[in-house]
Design a protein around this motif. Structure first.
Motif, PDB file in Angstrom:
ATOM      1  N   PHE A 176      51.437  36.724  48.338  1.00 27.78           N
ATOM      2  CA  PHE A 176      51.331  35.693  47.298  1.00 27.78           C
ATOM      3  C   PHE A 176      51.457  34.295  47.900  1.00 27.78           C
ATOM      4  O   PHE A 176      50.795  33.358  47.449  1.00 27.78           O
ATOM      5  CB  PHE A 176      52.418  35.910  46.239  1.00 27.78           C
ATOM      6  CG  PHE A 176      52.403  34.854  45.189  1.00 27.78           C
ATOM      7  CD1 PHE A 176      51.406  34.827  44.233  1.00 27.78           C
ATOM      8  CD2 PHE A 176      53.363  33.858  45.172  1.00 27.78           C
ATOM      9  CE1 PHE A 176      51.368  33.823  43.277  1.00 27.78           C
ATOM     10  CE2 PHE A 176      53.331  32.857  44.223  1.00 27.78           C
ATOM     11  CZ  PHE A 176      52.340  32.841  43.265  1.00 27.78           C
ATOM     12  N   GLY A 232      48.730  31.574  47.536  1.00 29.56           N
ATOM     13  CA  GLY A 232      49.119  30.295  46.945  1.00 29.56           C
ATOM     14  C   GLY A 232      48.674  29.123  47.802  1.00 29.56           C
ATOM     15  O   GLY A 232      48.192  28.111  47.284  1.00 29.56           O
ATOM     16  N   GLN A 288      58.454  32.267  54.849  1.00 27.04           N
ATOM     17  CA  GLN A 288      58.152  32.040  53.428  1.00 27.04           C
ATOM     18  C   GLN A 288      57.630  33.326  52.779  1.00 27.04           C
ATOM     19  O   GLN A 288      58.010  33.664  51.654  1.00 27.04           O
ATOM     20  CB  GLN A 288      57.123  30.923  53.292  1.00 27.04           C
ATOM     21  CG  GLN A 288      57.645  29.565  53.738  1.00 27.04           C
ATOM     22  CD  GLN A 288      56.540  28.568  53.969  1.00 27.04           C
ATOM     23  OE1 GLN A 288      55.364  28.827  53.684  1.00 27.04           O
ATOM     24  NE2 GLN A 288      56.881  27.422  54.518  1.00 27.04           N
ATOM     25  N   ILE A 339      59.371  34.882  49.554  1.00 29.13           N
ATOM     26  CA  ILE A 339      58.683  34.753  48.260  1.00 29.13           C
ATOM     27  C   ILE A 339      58.064  36.083  47.815  1.00 29.13           C
ATOM     28  O   ILE A 339      58.185  36.471  46.650  1.00 29.13           O
ATOM     29  CB  ILE A 339      57.594  33.662  48.338  1.00 29.13           C
ATOM     30  CG1 ILE A 339      58.197  32.323  48.767  1.00 29.13           C
ATOM     31  CG2 ILE A 339      56.845  33.551  47.013  1.00 29.13           C
ATOM     32  CD1 ILE A 339      58.935  31.569  47.727  1.00 29.13           C
ATOM     33  N   ASP A 340      57.409  36.768  48.731  1.00 27.22           N
ATOM     34  CA  ASP A 340      56.774  38.029  48.325  1.00 27.22           C
ATOM     35  C   ASP A 340      57.816  39.058  47.875  1.00 27.22           C
ATOM     36  O   ASP A 340      57.562  39.848  46.969  1.00 27.22           O
ATOM     37  CB  ASP A 340      55.918  38.591  49.466  1.00 27.22           C
ATOM     38  CG  ASP A 340      54.601  37.834  49.615  1.00 27.22           C
ATOM     39  OD1 ASP A 340      54.413  36.820  48.913  1.00 27.22           O
ATOM     40  OD2 ASP A 340      53.749  38.246  50.425  1.00 27.22           O
ATOM     41  N   LEU A 343      59.140  38.450  44.320  1.00 36.37           N
ATOM     42  CA  LEU A 343      58.218  38.787  43.240  1.00 36.37           C
ATOM     43  C   LEU A 343      58.140  40.287  42.953  1.00 36.37           C
ATOM     44  O   LEU A 343      57.379  40.701  42.091  1.00 36.37           O
ATOM     45  CB  LEU A 343      56.815  38.257  43.585  1.00 36.37           C
ATOM     46  CG  LEU A 343      56.684  36.729  43.547  1.00 36.37           C
ATOM     47  CD1 LEU A 343      55.365  36.282  44.141  1.00 36.37           C
ATOM     48  CD2 LEU A 343      56.816  36.230  42.116  1.00 36.37           C
ATOM     49  N   LEU A 345      57.099  24.066  48.045  1.00 34.27           N
ATOM     50  CA  LEU A 345      56.321  25.294  48.235  1.00 34.27           C
ATOM     51  C   LEU A 345      56.151  26.052  46.921  1.00 34.27           C
ATOM     52  O   LEU A 345      55.024  26.417  46.552  1.00 34.27           O
ATOM     53  CB  LEU A 345      57.011  26.191  49.273  1.00 34.27           C
ATOM     54  CG  LEU A 345      56.415  27.595  49.425  1.00 34.27           C
ATOM     55  CD1 LEU A 345      55.080  27.532  50.148  1.00 34.27           C
ATOM     56  CD2 LEU A 345      57.367  28.518  50.180  1.00 34.27           C
ATOM     57  N   ASP A 350      53.714  24.333  44.744  1.00 30.24           N
ATOM     58  CA  ASP A 350      52.349  24.383  45.262  1.00 30.24           C
ATOM     59  C   ASP A 350      51.695  25.733  45.028  1.00 30.24           C
ATOM     60  O   ASP A 350      50.501  25.806  44.743  1.00 30.24           O
ATOM     61  CB  ASP A 350      52.341  24.084  46.764  1.00 30.24           C
ATOM     62  CG  ASP A 350      52.411  22.597  47.047  1.00 30.24           C
ATOM     63  OD1 ASP A 350      52.323  21.819  46.077  1.00 30.24           O
ATOM     64  OD2 ASP A 350      52.569  22.218  48.224  1.00 30.24           O
ATOM     65  N   ILE A 351      52.451  26.793  45.199  1.00 27.14           N
ATOM     66  CA  ILE A 351      51.833  28.115  45.120  1.00 27.14           C
ATOM     67  C   ILE A 351      51.940  28.727  43.724  1.00 27.14           C
ATOM     68  O   ILE A 351      51.483  29.837  43.504  1.00 27.14           O
ATOM     69  CB  ILE A 351      52.416  29.085  46.164  1.00 27.14           C
ATOM     70  CG1 ILE A 351      53.901  29.358  45.905  1.00 27.14           C
ATOM     71  CG2 ILE A 351      52.209  28.563  47.584  1.00 27.14           C
ATOM     72  CD1 ILE A 351      54.511  30.373  46.862  1.00 27.14           C
ATOM     73  N   GLY A 352      52.521  27.997  42.794  1.00 23.18           N
ATOM     74  CA  GLY A 352      52.594  28.501  41.410  1.00 23.18           C
ATOM     75  C   GLY A 352      53.544  29.680  41.279  1.00 23.18           C
ATOM     76  O   GLY A 352      53.276  30.647  40.568  1.00 23.18           O
ATOM     77  N   PHE A 353      54.677  29.589  41.961  1.00 24.34           N
ATOM     78  CA  PHE A 353      55.624  30.709  42.000  1.00 24.34           C
ATOM     79  C   PHE A 353      56.157  31.068  40.609  1.00 24.34           C
ATOM     80  O   PHE A 353      56.232  32.247  40.245  1.00 24.34           O
ATOM     81  CB  PHE A 353      56.785  30.374  42.940  1.00 24.34           C
ATOM     82  CG  PHE A 353      57.922  31.359  42.868  1.00 24.34           C
ATOM     83  CD1 PHE A 353      57.812  32.598  43.462  1.00 24.34           C
ATOM     84  CD2 PHE A 353      59.085  31.056  42.177  1.00 24.34           C
ATOM     85  CE1 PHE A 353      58.837  33.522  43.375  1.00 24.34           C
ATOM     86  CE2 PHE A 353      60.122  31.974  42.086  1.00 24.34           C
ATOM     87  CZ  PHE A 353      59.996  33.203  42.692  1.00 24.34           C
ATOM     88  N   GLU A 373      53.680  32.980  38.437  1.00 31.10           N
ATOM     89  CA  GLU A 373      53.470  34.324  38.973  1.00 31.10           C
ATOM     90  C   GLU A 373      54.696  35.191  38.715  1.00 31.10           C
ATOM     91  O   GLU A 373      54.578  36.356  38.336  1.00 31.10           O
ATOM     92  CB  GLU A 373      53.170  34.240  40.479  1.00 31.10           C
ATOM     93  CG  GLU A 373      52.942  35.584  41.150  1.00 31.10           C
ATOM     94  CD  GLU A 373      51.616  36.225  40.798  1.00 31.10           C
ATOM     95  OE1 GLU A 373      50.755  35.541  40.196  1.00 31.10           O
ATOM     96  OE2 GLU A 373      51.440  37.416  41.122  1.00 31.10           O
TER      97      GLU A 373
END
Lengths: 242, 258
Positions: free
Chosen positions: A212, A216, B89, B93-94, B97, B119, B122-125, B128
């Motif tokens: 992800f 992203g 990261q 992050i993965d 989720l 971060l 930016d990645i729309g955490f 998601e």
């Protein structure tokens, strides 16, 4: 809508022409613009690897392939053609387009011609701007600053900057931001368009298992490019809504 | 997020009915502050021990590459990560989720604060995470510096839909008698108070092998009675606040309530 040709090129290698072409194809697809693509990296075809269904590998120096591109501009149902020139072939491609009368037809307003001149952060790359200048009359000429690394385009040196960037009067500048290296490499490995990677799909449309974080990074990068292309009103240019 | 009511341990197999049930919402607790030495690692530790004390697992991340105190305390469950690298990261992050119902706790190093929040925006955490039934919660640690309230406002503005608990550690970052006036400078978040600890009792907290969860269940016999009582008096209201948070969220999520 008039047939439109977008030529993505540079004479210098390694400046990210194919990356820009790929990002452009994704942007056009996201805006429902049907596009065909020509990959002049003959015979290997890097663009073809990512956009197989819409890309053809052509040898732009061969008359037969020039005919495949140009003679079908009017007859093809798909009105936008993107040509990704291989390294070192920008000048040759522009000469070929001039010699077959395409650039004249552009001046006569028969076609829309957009040139995305991808610059690398080197003097050699900037020298190309002057070499390209004779061919851009009637074209929508954009200088594309591709930030493939953290370097600048001599913005810190006004003399050098002016010397190159004031020689031509481009329609605008497009800044391509840097994409995280690992994200870029993962898309390379996946061999799919950026948008497919972001959607976490394989080339066959099956669910993929991409990180992800990397998706992203790619999505953010794509959004910034889309913002740039909106800023220069690329879609209006293609639709002749200038 | 209120398992443990049936008294079964985390290793016990679920029955058939539970297998069919989707996992409960997974919470991601981001313990953070823009400045160091304000009690962030202590809160991460307390949260971790709270979950262990209630016989639940958690997954921890210690983002301080130089002094990974939190990771060392929970070596089997928490790991050290480098948020400056893309691989680091991804590792964090993965994993956050994964909707497995297990709490995730991040001890965010103050020097990774900006990078981490940039971060995740930016990645729309957050979007998601919600789509995966994962709910982030920020434990923003207040401190007496002038920059702290504005950092809290910036974060609230950047992530307006994420619940933030304004956490203040009276031992690590004391506000003094003007506590309420100074806390009033922050956004109107719910608050989490970590009380100050007597210096002597505080020293008892330092050994890496001291588990607060085991301490509550079975205090070490060699520990002084005074220290034991002091630690318990300190822990009880903190764990009560964690429990109150969980109960409130459970009530808010209860669709059968009108």
């Amino acid at each position: 809508m008039k047939p439109a040709v977008i030529l993505v090129g540079a004479d210098k290698g390694g400046v990210g022409k194919t990356t820009v072409s790929r990002a452009l194809l994704d942007y056009l697809a996201a805006n429902n613009i049907l596009t065909r693509a020509f990959d002049t990296e003959f015979p290997r075809g890097t663009l073809k690897r990512f956009h197989g269904p819409i890309a053809e590998v052509v040898d732009i120096t061969q008359t037969s392939d020039q005919m495949r591109i140009l003679d079908t501009l009017n007859s093809a149902q798909i009105k936008v053609s993107v040509i990704d020139t291989r390294a070192g072939a920008l000048s040759a491609t522009l000469r070929a387009l001039r010699d077959v009368g395409f650039l004249e037809a552009v001046k006569s307003n028969d076609f829309t011609f957009t040139l995305l001149h991808v610059l690398g952060p080197s003097i050699a790359s900037l020298d190309e701007i002057a070499e390209t200048a004779p061919f851009i009359e009637g074209a929508n000429y954009f200088l594309v600053k591709n930030h493939i690394n953290a370097t600048t385009f001599f913005e810190w040196d006004p003399v050098t900057n002016r010397r190159y960037f004031e020689r031509v009067n481009p329609a605008g500048e497009i800044v391509i931001p840097k994409l995280d290296e690992m994200a870029y490499e993962q898309v390379e490995i996946a061999g799919v368009p950026f948008s497919t990677f972001v959607a976490n799909k394989t080339a066959e449309g099956d669910p993929a298992n991409s990180s992800f974080v990397l998706r992203g990074y790619v999505r953010t990068w794509q959004n910034k490019i889309a913002e740039e292309l909106r800023r220069v009103r690329l879609l209006d240019i293609l639709a002749q809504r200038t | 997020m209120l398992p443990g009511r049936d008294g079964r341990g985390p290793g016990d197999p679920p029955d058939d009915a539970e297998e069919a049930r989707p996992p409960p919402r997974s919470y991601v607790f981001i313990c953070c502050a823009p400045h160091g030495r304000v009690g962030v690692s202590t809160t991460a530790r307390l949260l971790s021990d709270y979950f262990l004390a209630s016989r639940r697992g958690f997954v921890g991340f210690d983002a301080d590459p130089h002094e990974p105190d939190y990771a060392q305390r929970f070596s089997g469950r928490a790991r050290n990560v480098d948020l400056n690298s893309t691989q680091g990261q991804i590792d964090v992050i993965d994993r956050l989720l994964v909707p497995d119902g297990e709490a995730k706790i991040i001890d965010l190093w103050s020097r990774s604060y900006d990078r981490f929040f940039t971060l995740i925006q930016d990645i729309g955490f957050v979007e998601e995470a919600r789509s995966q039934n994962v709910e982030p919660v920020i434990l923003f640690h207040a401190d007496p510096s002038q920059a702290s309230p504005s950092a809290a406002y910036q974060l609230a503005q950047a992530l307006p839909t994420v619940e933030t608990l304004l956490t203040y550690n009276e031992g690590a970052a004391p506000f003094g008698p003007q506590l309420q006036d100074k806390l009033a400078l922050y956004p109107p978040h719910r608050r989490l108070k970590i009380g100050a600890l007597d210096a002597l009792v505080g020293r008892a907290l330092q050994p890496l092998d001291l588990s607060l969860s085991y301490f509550l269940l079975d205090p070490p016999s060699e520990m002084s009675l005074v220290v034991r009582a002091g630690l318990k008096a300190w822990l009880t209201p903190i764990f009560a606040q964690f429990r109150a948070f969980e109960m409130r969220r459970a009530l808010e999520d209860a669709s059968w309530l009108i």
